[in-house]
Design an enzyme around this catalytic site. Structure first.
Site, PDB file in Angstrom:
ATOM      1  N   GLY A   1     -40.146 -31.824 -44.421  1.00  0.00           N
ATOM      2  CA  GLY A   1     -40.093 -30.726 -43.449  1.00  0.00           C
ATOM      3  C   GLY A   1     -39.981 -29.350 -44.079  1.00  0.00           C
ATOM      4  O   GLY A   1     -40.233 -28.343 -43.427  1.00  0.00           O
TER       5      GLY A   1
ATOM      6  N   ARG B   1     -29.069 -23.359 -49.729  1.00  0.00           N
ATOM      7  CA  ARG B   1     -29.478 -22.082 -50.335  1.00  0.00           C
ATOM      8  C   ARG B   1     -30.070 -21.085 -49.336  1.00  0.00           C
ATOM      9  O   ARG B   1     -30.298 -19.932 -49.667  1.00  0.00           O
ATOM     10  CB  ARG B   1     -30.469 -22.342 -51.478  1.00  0.00           C
ATOM     11  CG  ARG B   1     -29.771 -22.782 -52.748  1.00  0.00           C
ATOM     12  CD  ARG B   1     -30.705 -22.715 -53.927  1.00  0.00           C
ATOM     13  NE  ARG B   1     -31.582 -23.876 -53.985  1.00  0.00           N
ATOM     14  CZ  ARG B   1     -32.718 -23.904 -54.672  1.00  0.00           C
ATOM     15  NH1 ARG B   1     -33.149 -22.839 -55.305  1.00  0.00           N
ATOM     16  NH2 ARG B   1     -33.442 -25.002 -54.702  1.00  0.00           N
TER      17      ARG B   1
ATOM     18  N   TYR C   1     -45.313   0.676 -16.833  1.00  0.00           N
ATOM     19  CA  TYR C   1     -44.795  -0.696 -16.903  1.00  0.00           C
ATOM     20  C   TYR C   1     -45.366  -1.486 -15.730  1.00  0.00           C
ATOM     21  O   TYR C   1     -45.140  -1.129 -14.563  1.00  0.00           O
ATOM     22  CB  TYR C   1     -43.254  -0.720 -16.830  1.00  0.00           C
ATOM     23  CG  TYR C   1     -42.740  -2.134 -16.702  1.00  0.00           C
ATOM     24  CD1 TYR C   1     -43.025  -3.079 -17.690  1.00  0.00           C
ATOM     25  CD2 TYR C   1     -42.023  -2.556 -15.582  1.00  0.00           C
ATOM     26  CE1 TYR C   1     -42.597  -4.391 -17.566  1.00  0.00           C
ATOM     27  CE2 TYR C   1     -41.590  -3.873 -15.462  1.00  0.00           C
ATOM     28  CZ  TYR C   1     -41.882  -4.786 -16.460  1.00  0.00           C
ATOM     29  OH  TYR C   1     -41.468  -6.088 -16.344  1.00  0.00           O
TER      30      TYR C   1
HETATM   31  C1  UD1 Z   1     -37.785 -33.878 -53.923  1.00  0.00           C
HETATM   32  C2  UD1 Z   1     -38.305 -34.988 -54.843  1.00  0.00           C
HETATM   33  C3  UD1 Z   1     -38.919 -34.356 -56.090  1.00  0.00           C
HETATM   34  C4  UD1 Z   1     -40.019 -33.407 -55.694  1.00  0.00           C
HETATM   35  C5  UD1 Z   1     -39.512 -32.361 -54.702  1.00  0.00           C
HETATM   36  C6  UD1 Z   1     -40.673 -31.582 -54.128  1.00  0.00           C
HETATM   37  C7  UD1 Z   1     -36.892 -36.964 -54.515  1.00  0.00           C
HETATM   38  C8  UD1 Z   1     -35.777 -37.769 -55.064  1.00  0.00           C
HETATM   39  N1  UD1 Z   1     -37.222 -35.871 -55.186  1.00  0.00           N
HETATM   40  O1  UD1 Z   1     -36.740 -33.215 -54.604  1.00  0.00           O
HETATM   41  O2  UD1 Z   1     -39.442 -35.363 -56.939  1.00  0.00           O
HETATM   42  O3  UD1 Z   1     -40.557 -32.771 -56.850  1.00  0.00           O
HETATM   43  O4  UD1 Z   1     -38.842 -32.987 -53.583  1.00  0.00           O
HETATM   44  O5  UD1 Z   1     -40.238 -30.528 -53.304  1.00  0.00           O
HETATM   45  O6  UD1 Z   1     -37.475 -37.345 -53.523  1.00  0.00           O
HETATM   46  N2  UD1 Z   1     -33.978 -35.057 -47.031  1.00  0.00           N
HETATM   47  C9  UD1 Z   1     -33.466 -35.803 -45.988  1.00  0.00           C
HETATM   48  N3  UD1 Z   1     -32.398 -36.624 -46.218  1.00  0.00           N
HETATM   49  C10 UD1 Z   1     -31.814 -36.743 -47.430  1.00  0.00           C
HETATM   50  C11 UD1 Z   1     -32.334 -35.969 -48.502  1.00  0.00           C
HETATM   51  C12 UD1 Z   1     -33.417 -35.141 -48.280  1.00  0.00           C
HETATM   52  O7  UD1 Z   1     -33.969 -35.730 -44.863  1.00  0.00           O
HETATM   53  O8  UD1 Z   1     -30.863 -37.512 -47.544  1.00  0.00           O
HETATM   54  C13 UD1 Z   1     -35.121 -34.173 -46.768  1.00  0.00           C
HETATM   55  C14 UD1 Z   1     -34.785 -32.708 -46.931  1.00  0.00           C
HETATM   56  O9  UD1 Z   1     -34.401 -32.140 -45.678  1.00  0.00           O
HETATM   57  C15 UD1 Z   1     -36.112 -32.120 -47.417  1.00  0.00           C
HETATM   58  C16 UD1 Z   1     -36.748 -33.267 -48.167  1.00  0.00           C
HETATM   59  O10 UD1 Z   1     -36.115 -34.450 -47.722  1.00  0.00           O
HETATM   60  O11 UD1 Z   1     -36.943 -31.749 -46.346  1.00  0.00           O
HETATM   61  C17 UD1 Z   1     -36.623 -33.132 -49.689  1.00  0.00           C
HETATM   62  O12 UD1 Z   1     -35.272 -33.166 -50.060  1.00  0.00           O
HETATM   63  P1  UD1 Z   1     -34.701 -32.251 -51.207  1.00  0.00           P
HETATM   64  O13 UD1 Z   1     -33.257 -32.539 -51.352  1.00  0.00           O
HETATM   65  O14 UD1 Z   1     -35.101 -30.847 -50.992  1.00  0.00           O
HETATM   66  O15 UD1 Z   1     -35.454 -32.865 -52.487  1.00  0.00           O
HETATM   67  P2  UD1 Z   1     -35.728 -32.168 -53.864  1.00  0.00           P
HETATM   68  O16 UD1 Z   1     -34.485 -32.182 -54.667  1.00  0.00           O
HETATM   69  O17 UD1 Z   1     -36.413 -30.884 -53.655  1.00  0.00           O
END
Ligand code: UD1
Ligand code: CA
Length: 451
Positions: free
Chosen positions: A104, A15, A348
């Protein structure tokens, strides 16, 4: 208890609509990931691991620039947050202690809040950081039973009743390393997104009879950045907080909302910052200085009693000693300006060392670049550089020396000498008047021809 910090940063951040991995988008001139890293580092962790995937090399470089001791682990395919943590299993095989997981893309979690989680860990196997959401949206929901956290349900998998819960998962989790990796090994992908959810650790821990709780923090700390709109909000939140901190520390901001700060800006008390000043990374301003309107500072040090601007630009390596005056439309780069020295107008000064009590006239330029290499200009104490002097580097001007206005200085000027390097003036009597008459006649002729 020793701590290992794990930061999840492998996601693409679709996004954001960007070529740059999401976690490297800057807030206050530092990648958002670095904000999370700094909060975690305040706990003095024994190990730091960052899980990266999208833009791995760039993420690794950003982490190394901030903390060369942090280890960056590859998650080739993003199969979910539990899978991401699992990428650290080998690296932490010999680690005996607690693991804290941060995201992150969630830069504002404070180290005080993390300390509260550590305190709660004394009586629980797993501690999750939650928050009361004004608009719970798609956050995971924390299902509590008294003080016990029973499970976390992701929005996509939640029932109507569960979606009505407003206590949400921030993503921050703390657990003993061995327990965490044992539980992660049992996680499956039978959910709406077919991902390995880290959130499933909670239900599994409860099923094993382990105690799990949630610590609550302010929603402002848990903001996750998923879009440019969120990024802009995050910047605004950071700036508002950083300005308030400066005001509390005794810095005057005449119009706070127009001053932009960086993650590492340091400003001493009784300094006055006029409106519309920009602080890039790595700026230190000592006490009792004045930074006047529309100035742009980065990578510089301003000592006590100095004044800068209006409309001044201090670039990396600018070091101003006490009581210096840097005035309007002056650019300083990689230069030491001695105590009480004045560069007040349209100049400068680059790759230079200026002594104390020296005056630099308007329009002075250090010609530091020959098209291939950069060269230094050295000016001594109590020297006087006439207006519009070009100092062709490398060149040295001695103590108490002077240069005549408009000089092009290509040779060193000895101490106490006056250097004049410009054409001698010739006055031609009456010639100006003749020229004026001639030009006026020409104009008259043109006007009458046009009629
Ligand atoms: C996650 C949580 C959710 C919480 C929310 C808060 C889970 C399953 N869900 O959802 O409960 O309310 O964050 O913001 O944990 N990432 C990886 N590898 C992956 C997937 C994700 O490194 O395979 C990292 C992403 O870069 C990010 C973070 O983990 O920094 C969170 O991942 P994201 O997919 O944004 O999780 P949400 O759907 O927001
Ligand atoms: Ca997210």
């Amino acid at each position: 208890m020793s701590i290992a910090l794990v930061i999840l940063a492998a996601g693409k951040g679709t996004r954001m609509n960007s070529d740059l991995p999401k976690v490297l988008h800057p807030v206050a001139n530092a990648p958002m990931l670095i904000h999370a890293l700094q909060a975690g580092q305040a706990l003095a962790p024994e190990r730091i691991l960052v899980v990266a995937g999208h833009g791995f090399d760039a993420v690794q470089a950003a982490v190394a620039a901030h903390n060369p001791d942090a280890q960056v682990v590859l998650q080739e395919e993003q199969k979910g947050t539990a899978h991401a943590v699992d990428m650290c299993r080998d690296a932490l095989a010999d680690f005996d202690g607690d693991v804290i997981v941060l995201f992150g893309d969630t830069p504002f979690v404070s180290s005080e809040t993390l300390e509260k989680m550590i305190a709660a860990k004394a009586e629980n196997a797993v501690v999750v950081l939650g928050f009361e959401a004004a608009d719970p949206g798609k956050y995971g929901r924390l299902i509590m039973q008294g003080d016990s956290l029973e499970r976390i349900v992701e929005f996509a998998d939640a029932s109507e009743a569960e979606r009505a819960v407003s206590f949400c998962n921030s993503g921050v989790m703390l657990a003993d390393g061995k327990t965490l990796f044992d539980l992660i090994a049992a996680i499956e992908t039978n959910n709406a997104q077919e991902e390995y959810y880290l959130t499933d650790v909670v239900g599994l821990a409860r099923a094993h009879g382990l105690s799990v709780t949630a610590v609550a923090c302010d929603e402002a700390e848990t903001m996750g950045i998923n879009s440019r709109a969120h990024l802009a909000q995050a910047e605004a939140i950071f700036q508002a907080r950083a300005r308030d901190t400066l005001l509390d520390l005794g810095v005057t901001l005449q119009q706070p909302e127009t001053v932009m700060l960086s993650f590492d800006t340091v400003i001493g008390r009784d300094t006055v910052i006029e409106p519309n000043v920009y602080f890039g990374p790595d700026v230190t301003v000592e006490s009792g200085t004045r930074i006047r309107a529309f100035s742009h500072l980065e990578g510089c040090h301003v000592s006590r009693g100095a004044t800068v601007g209006p409309y001044a630009r201090l670039r990396p390596g600018a070091e101003l000693a006490e009581d210096t005056h840097i005035g309007n439309f002056v650019e300083i780069k990689n230069a030491q300006i001695g105590a009480g020295t004045k560069v007040n107008h349209l100049s400068y000064i680059g790759d230079a060392t200026l002594g104390n009590g020296t005056n630099i006239g308007a329009g002075t330029i250090t010609c530091n670049y020959d098209g291939v290499m950069k060269h230094r200009t050295t000016i001594g104490n109590r020297a006087f550089i006439g207006s519009n002097t070009m100092l062709v580097a490398p060149v040295t001007v001695g103590d108490e020396a002077m240069t005549g206005s408009g000089s092009v200085i290509t040779k060193d000027v000895p101490e106490a000498a006056l250097a004049l390097a410009r054409a001698d003036q010739v006055n031609k009597p009456g010639v100006a008047r003749k020229l004026f008459d001639l030009l006026k006649k020409k104009k008259q002729k043109l006007v009458s021809e046009a009629k």
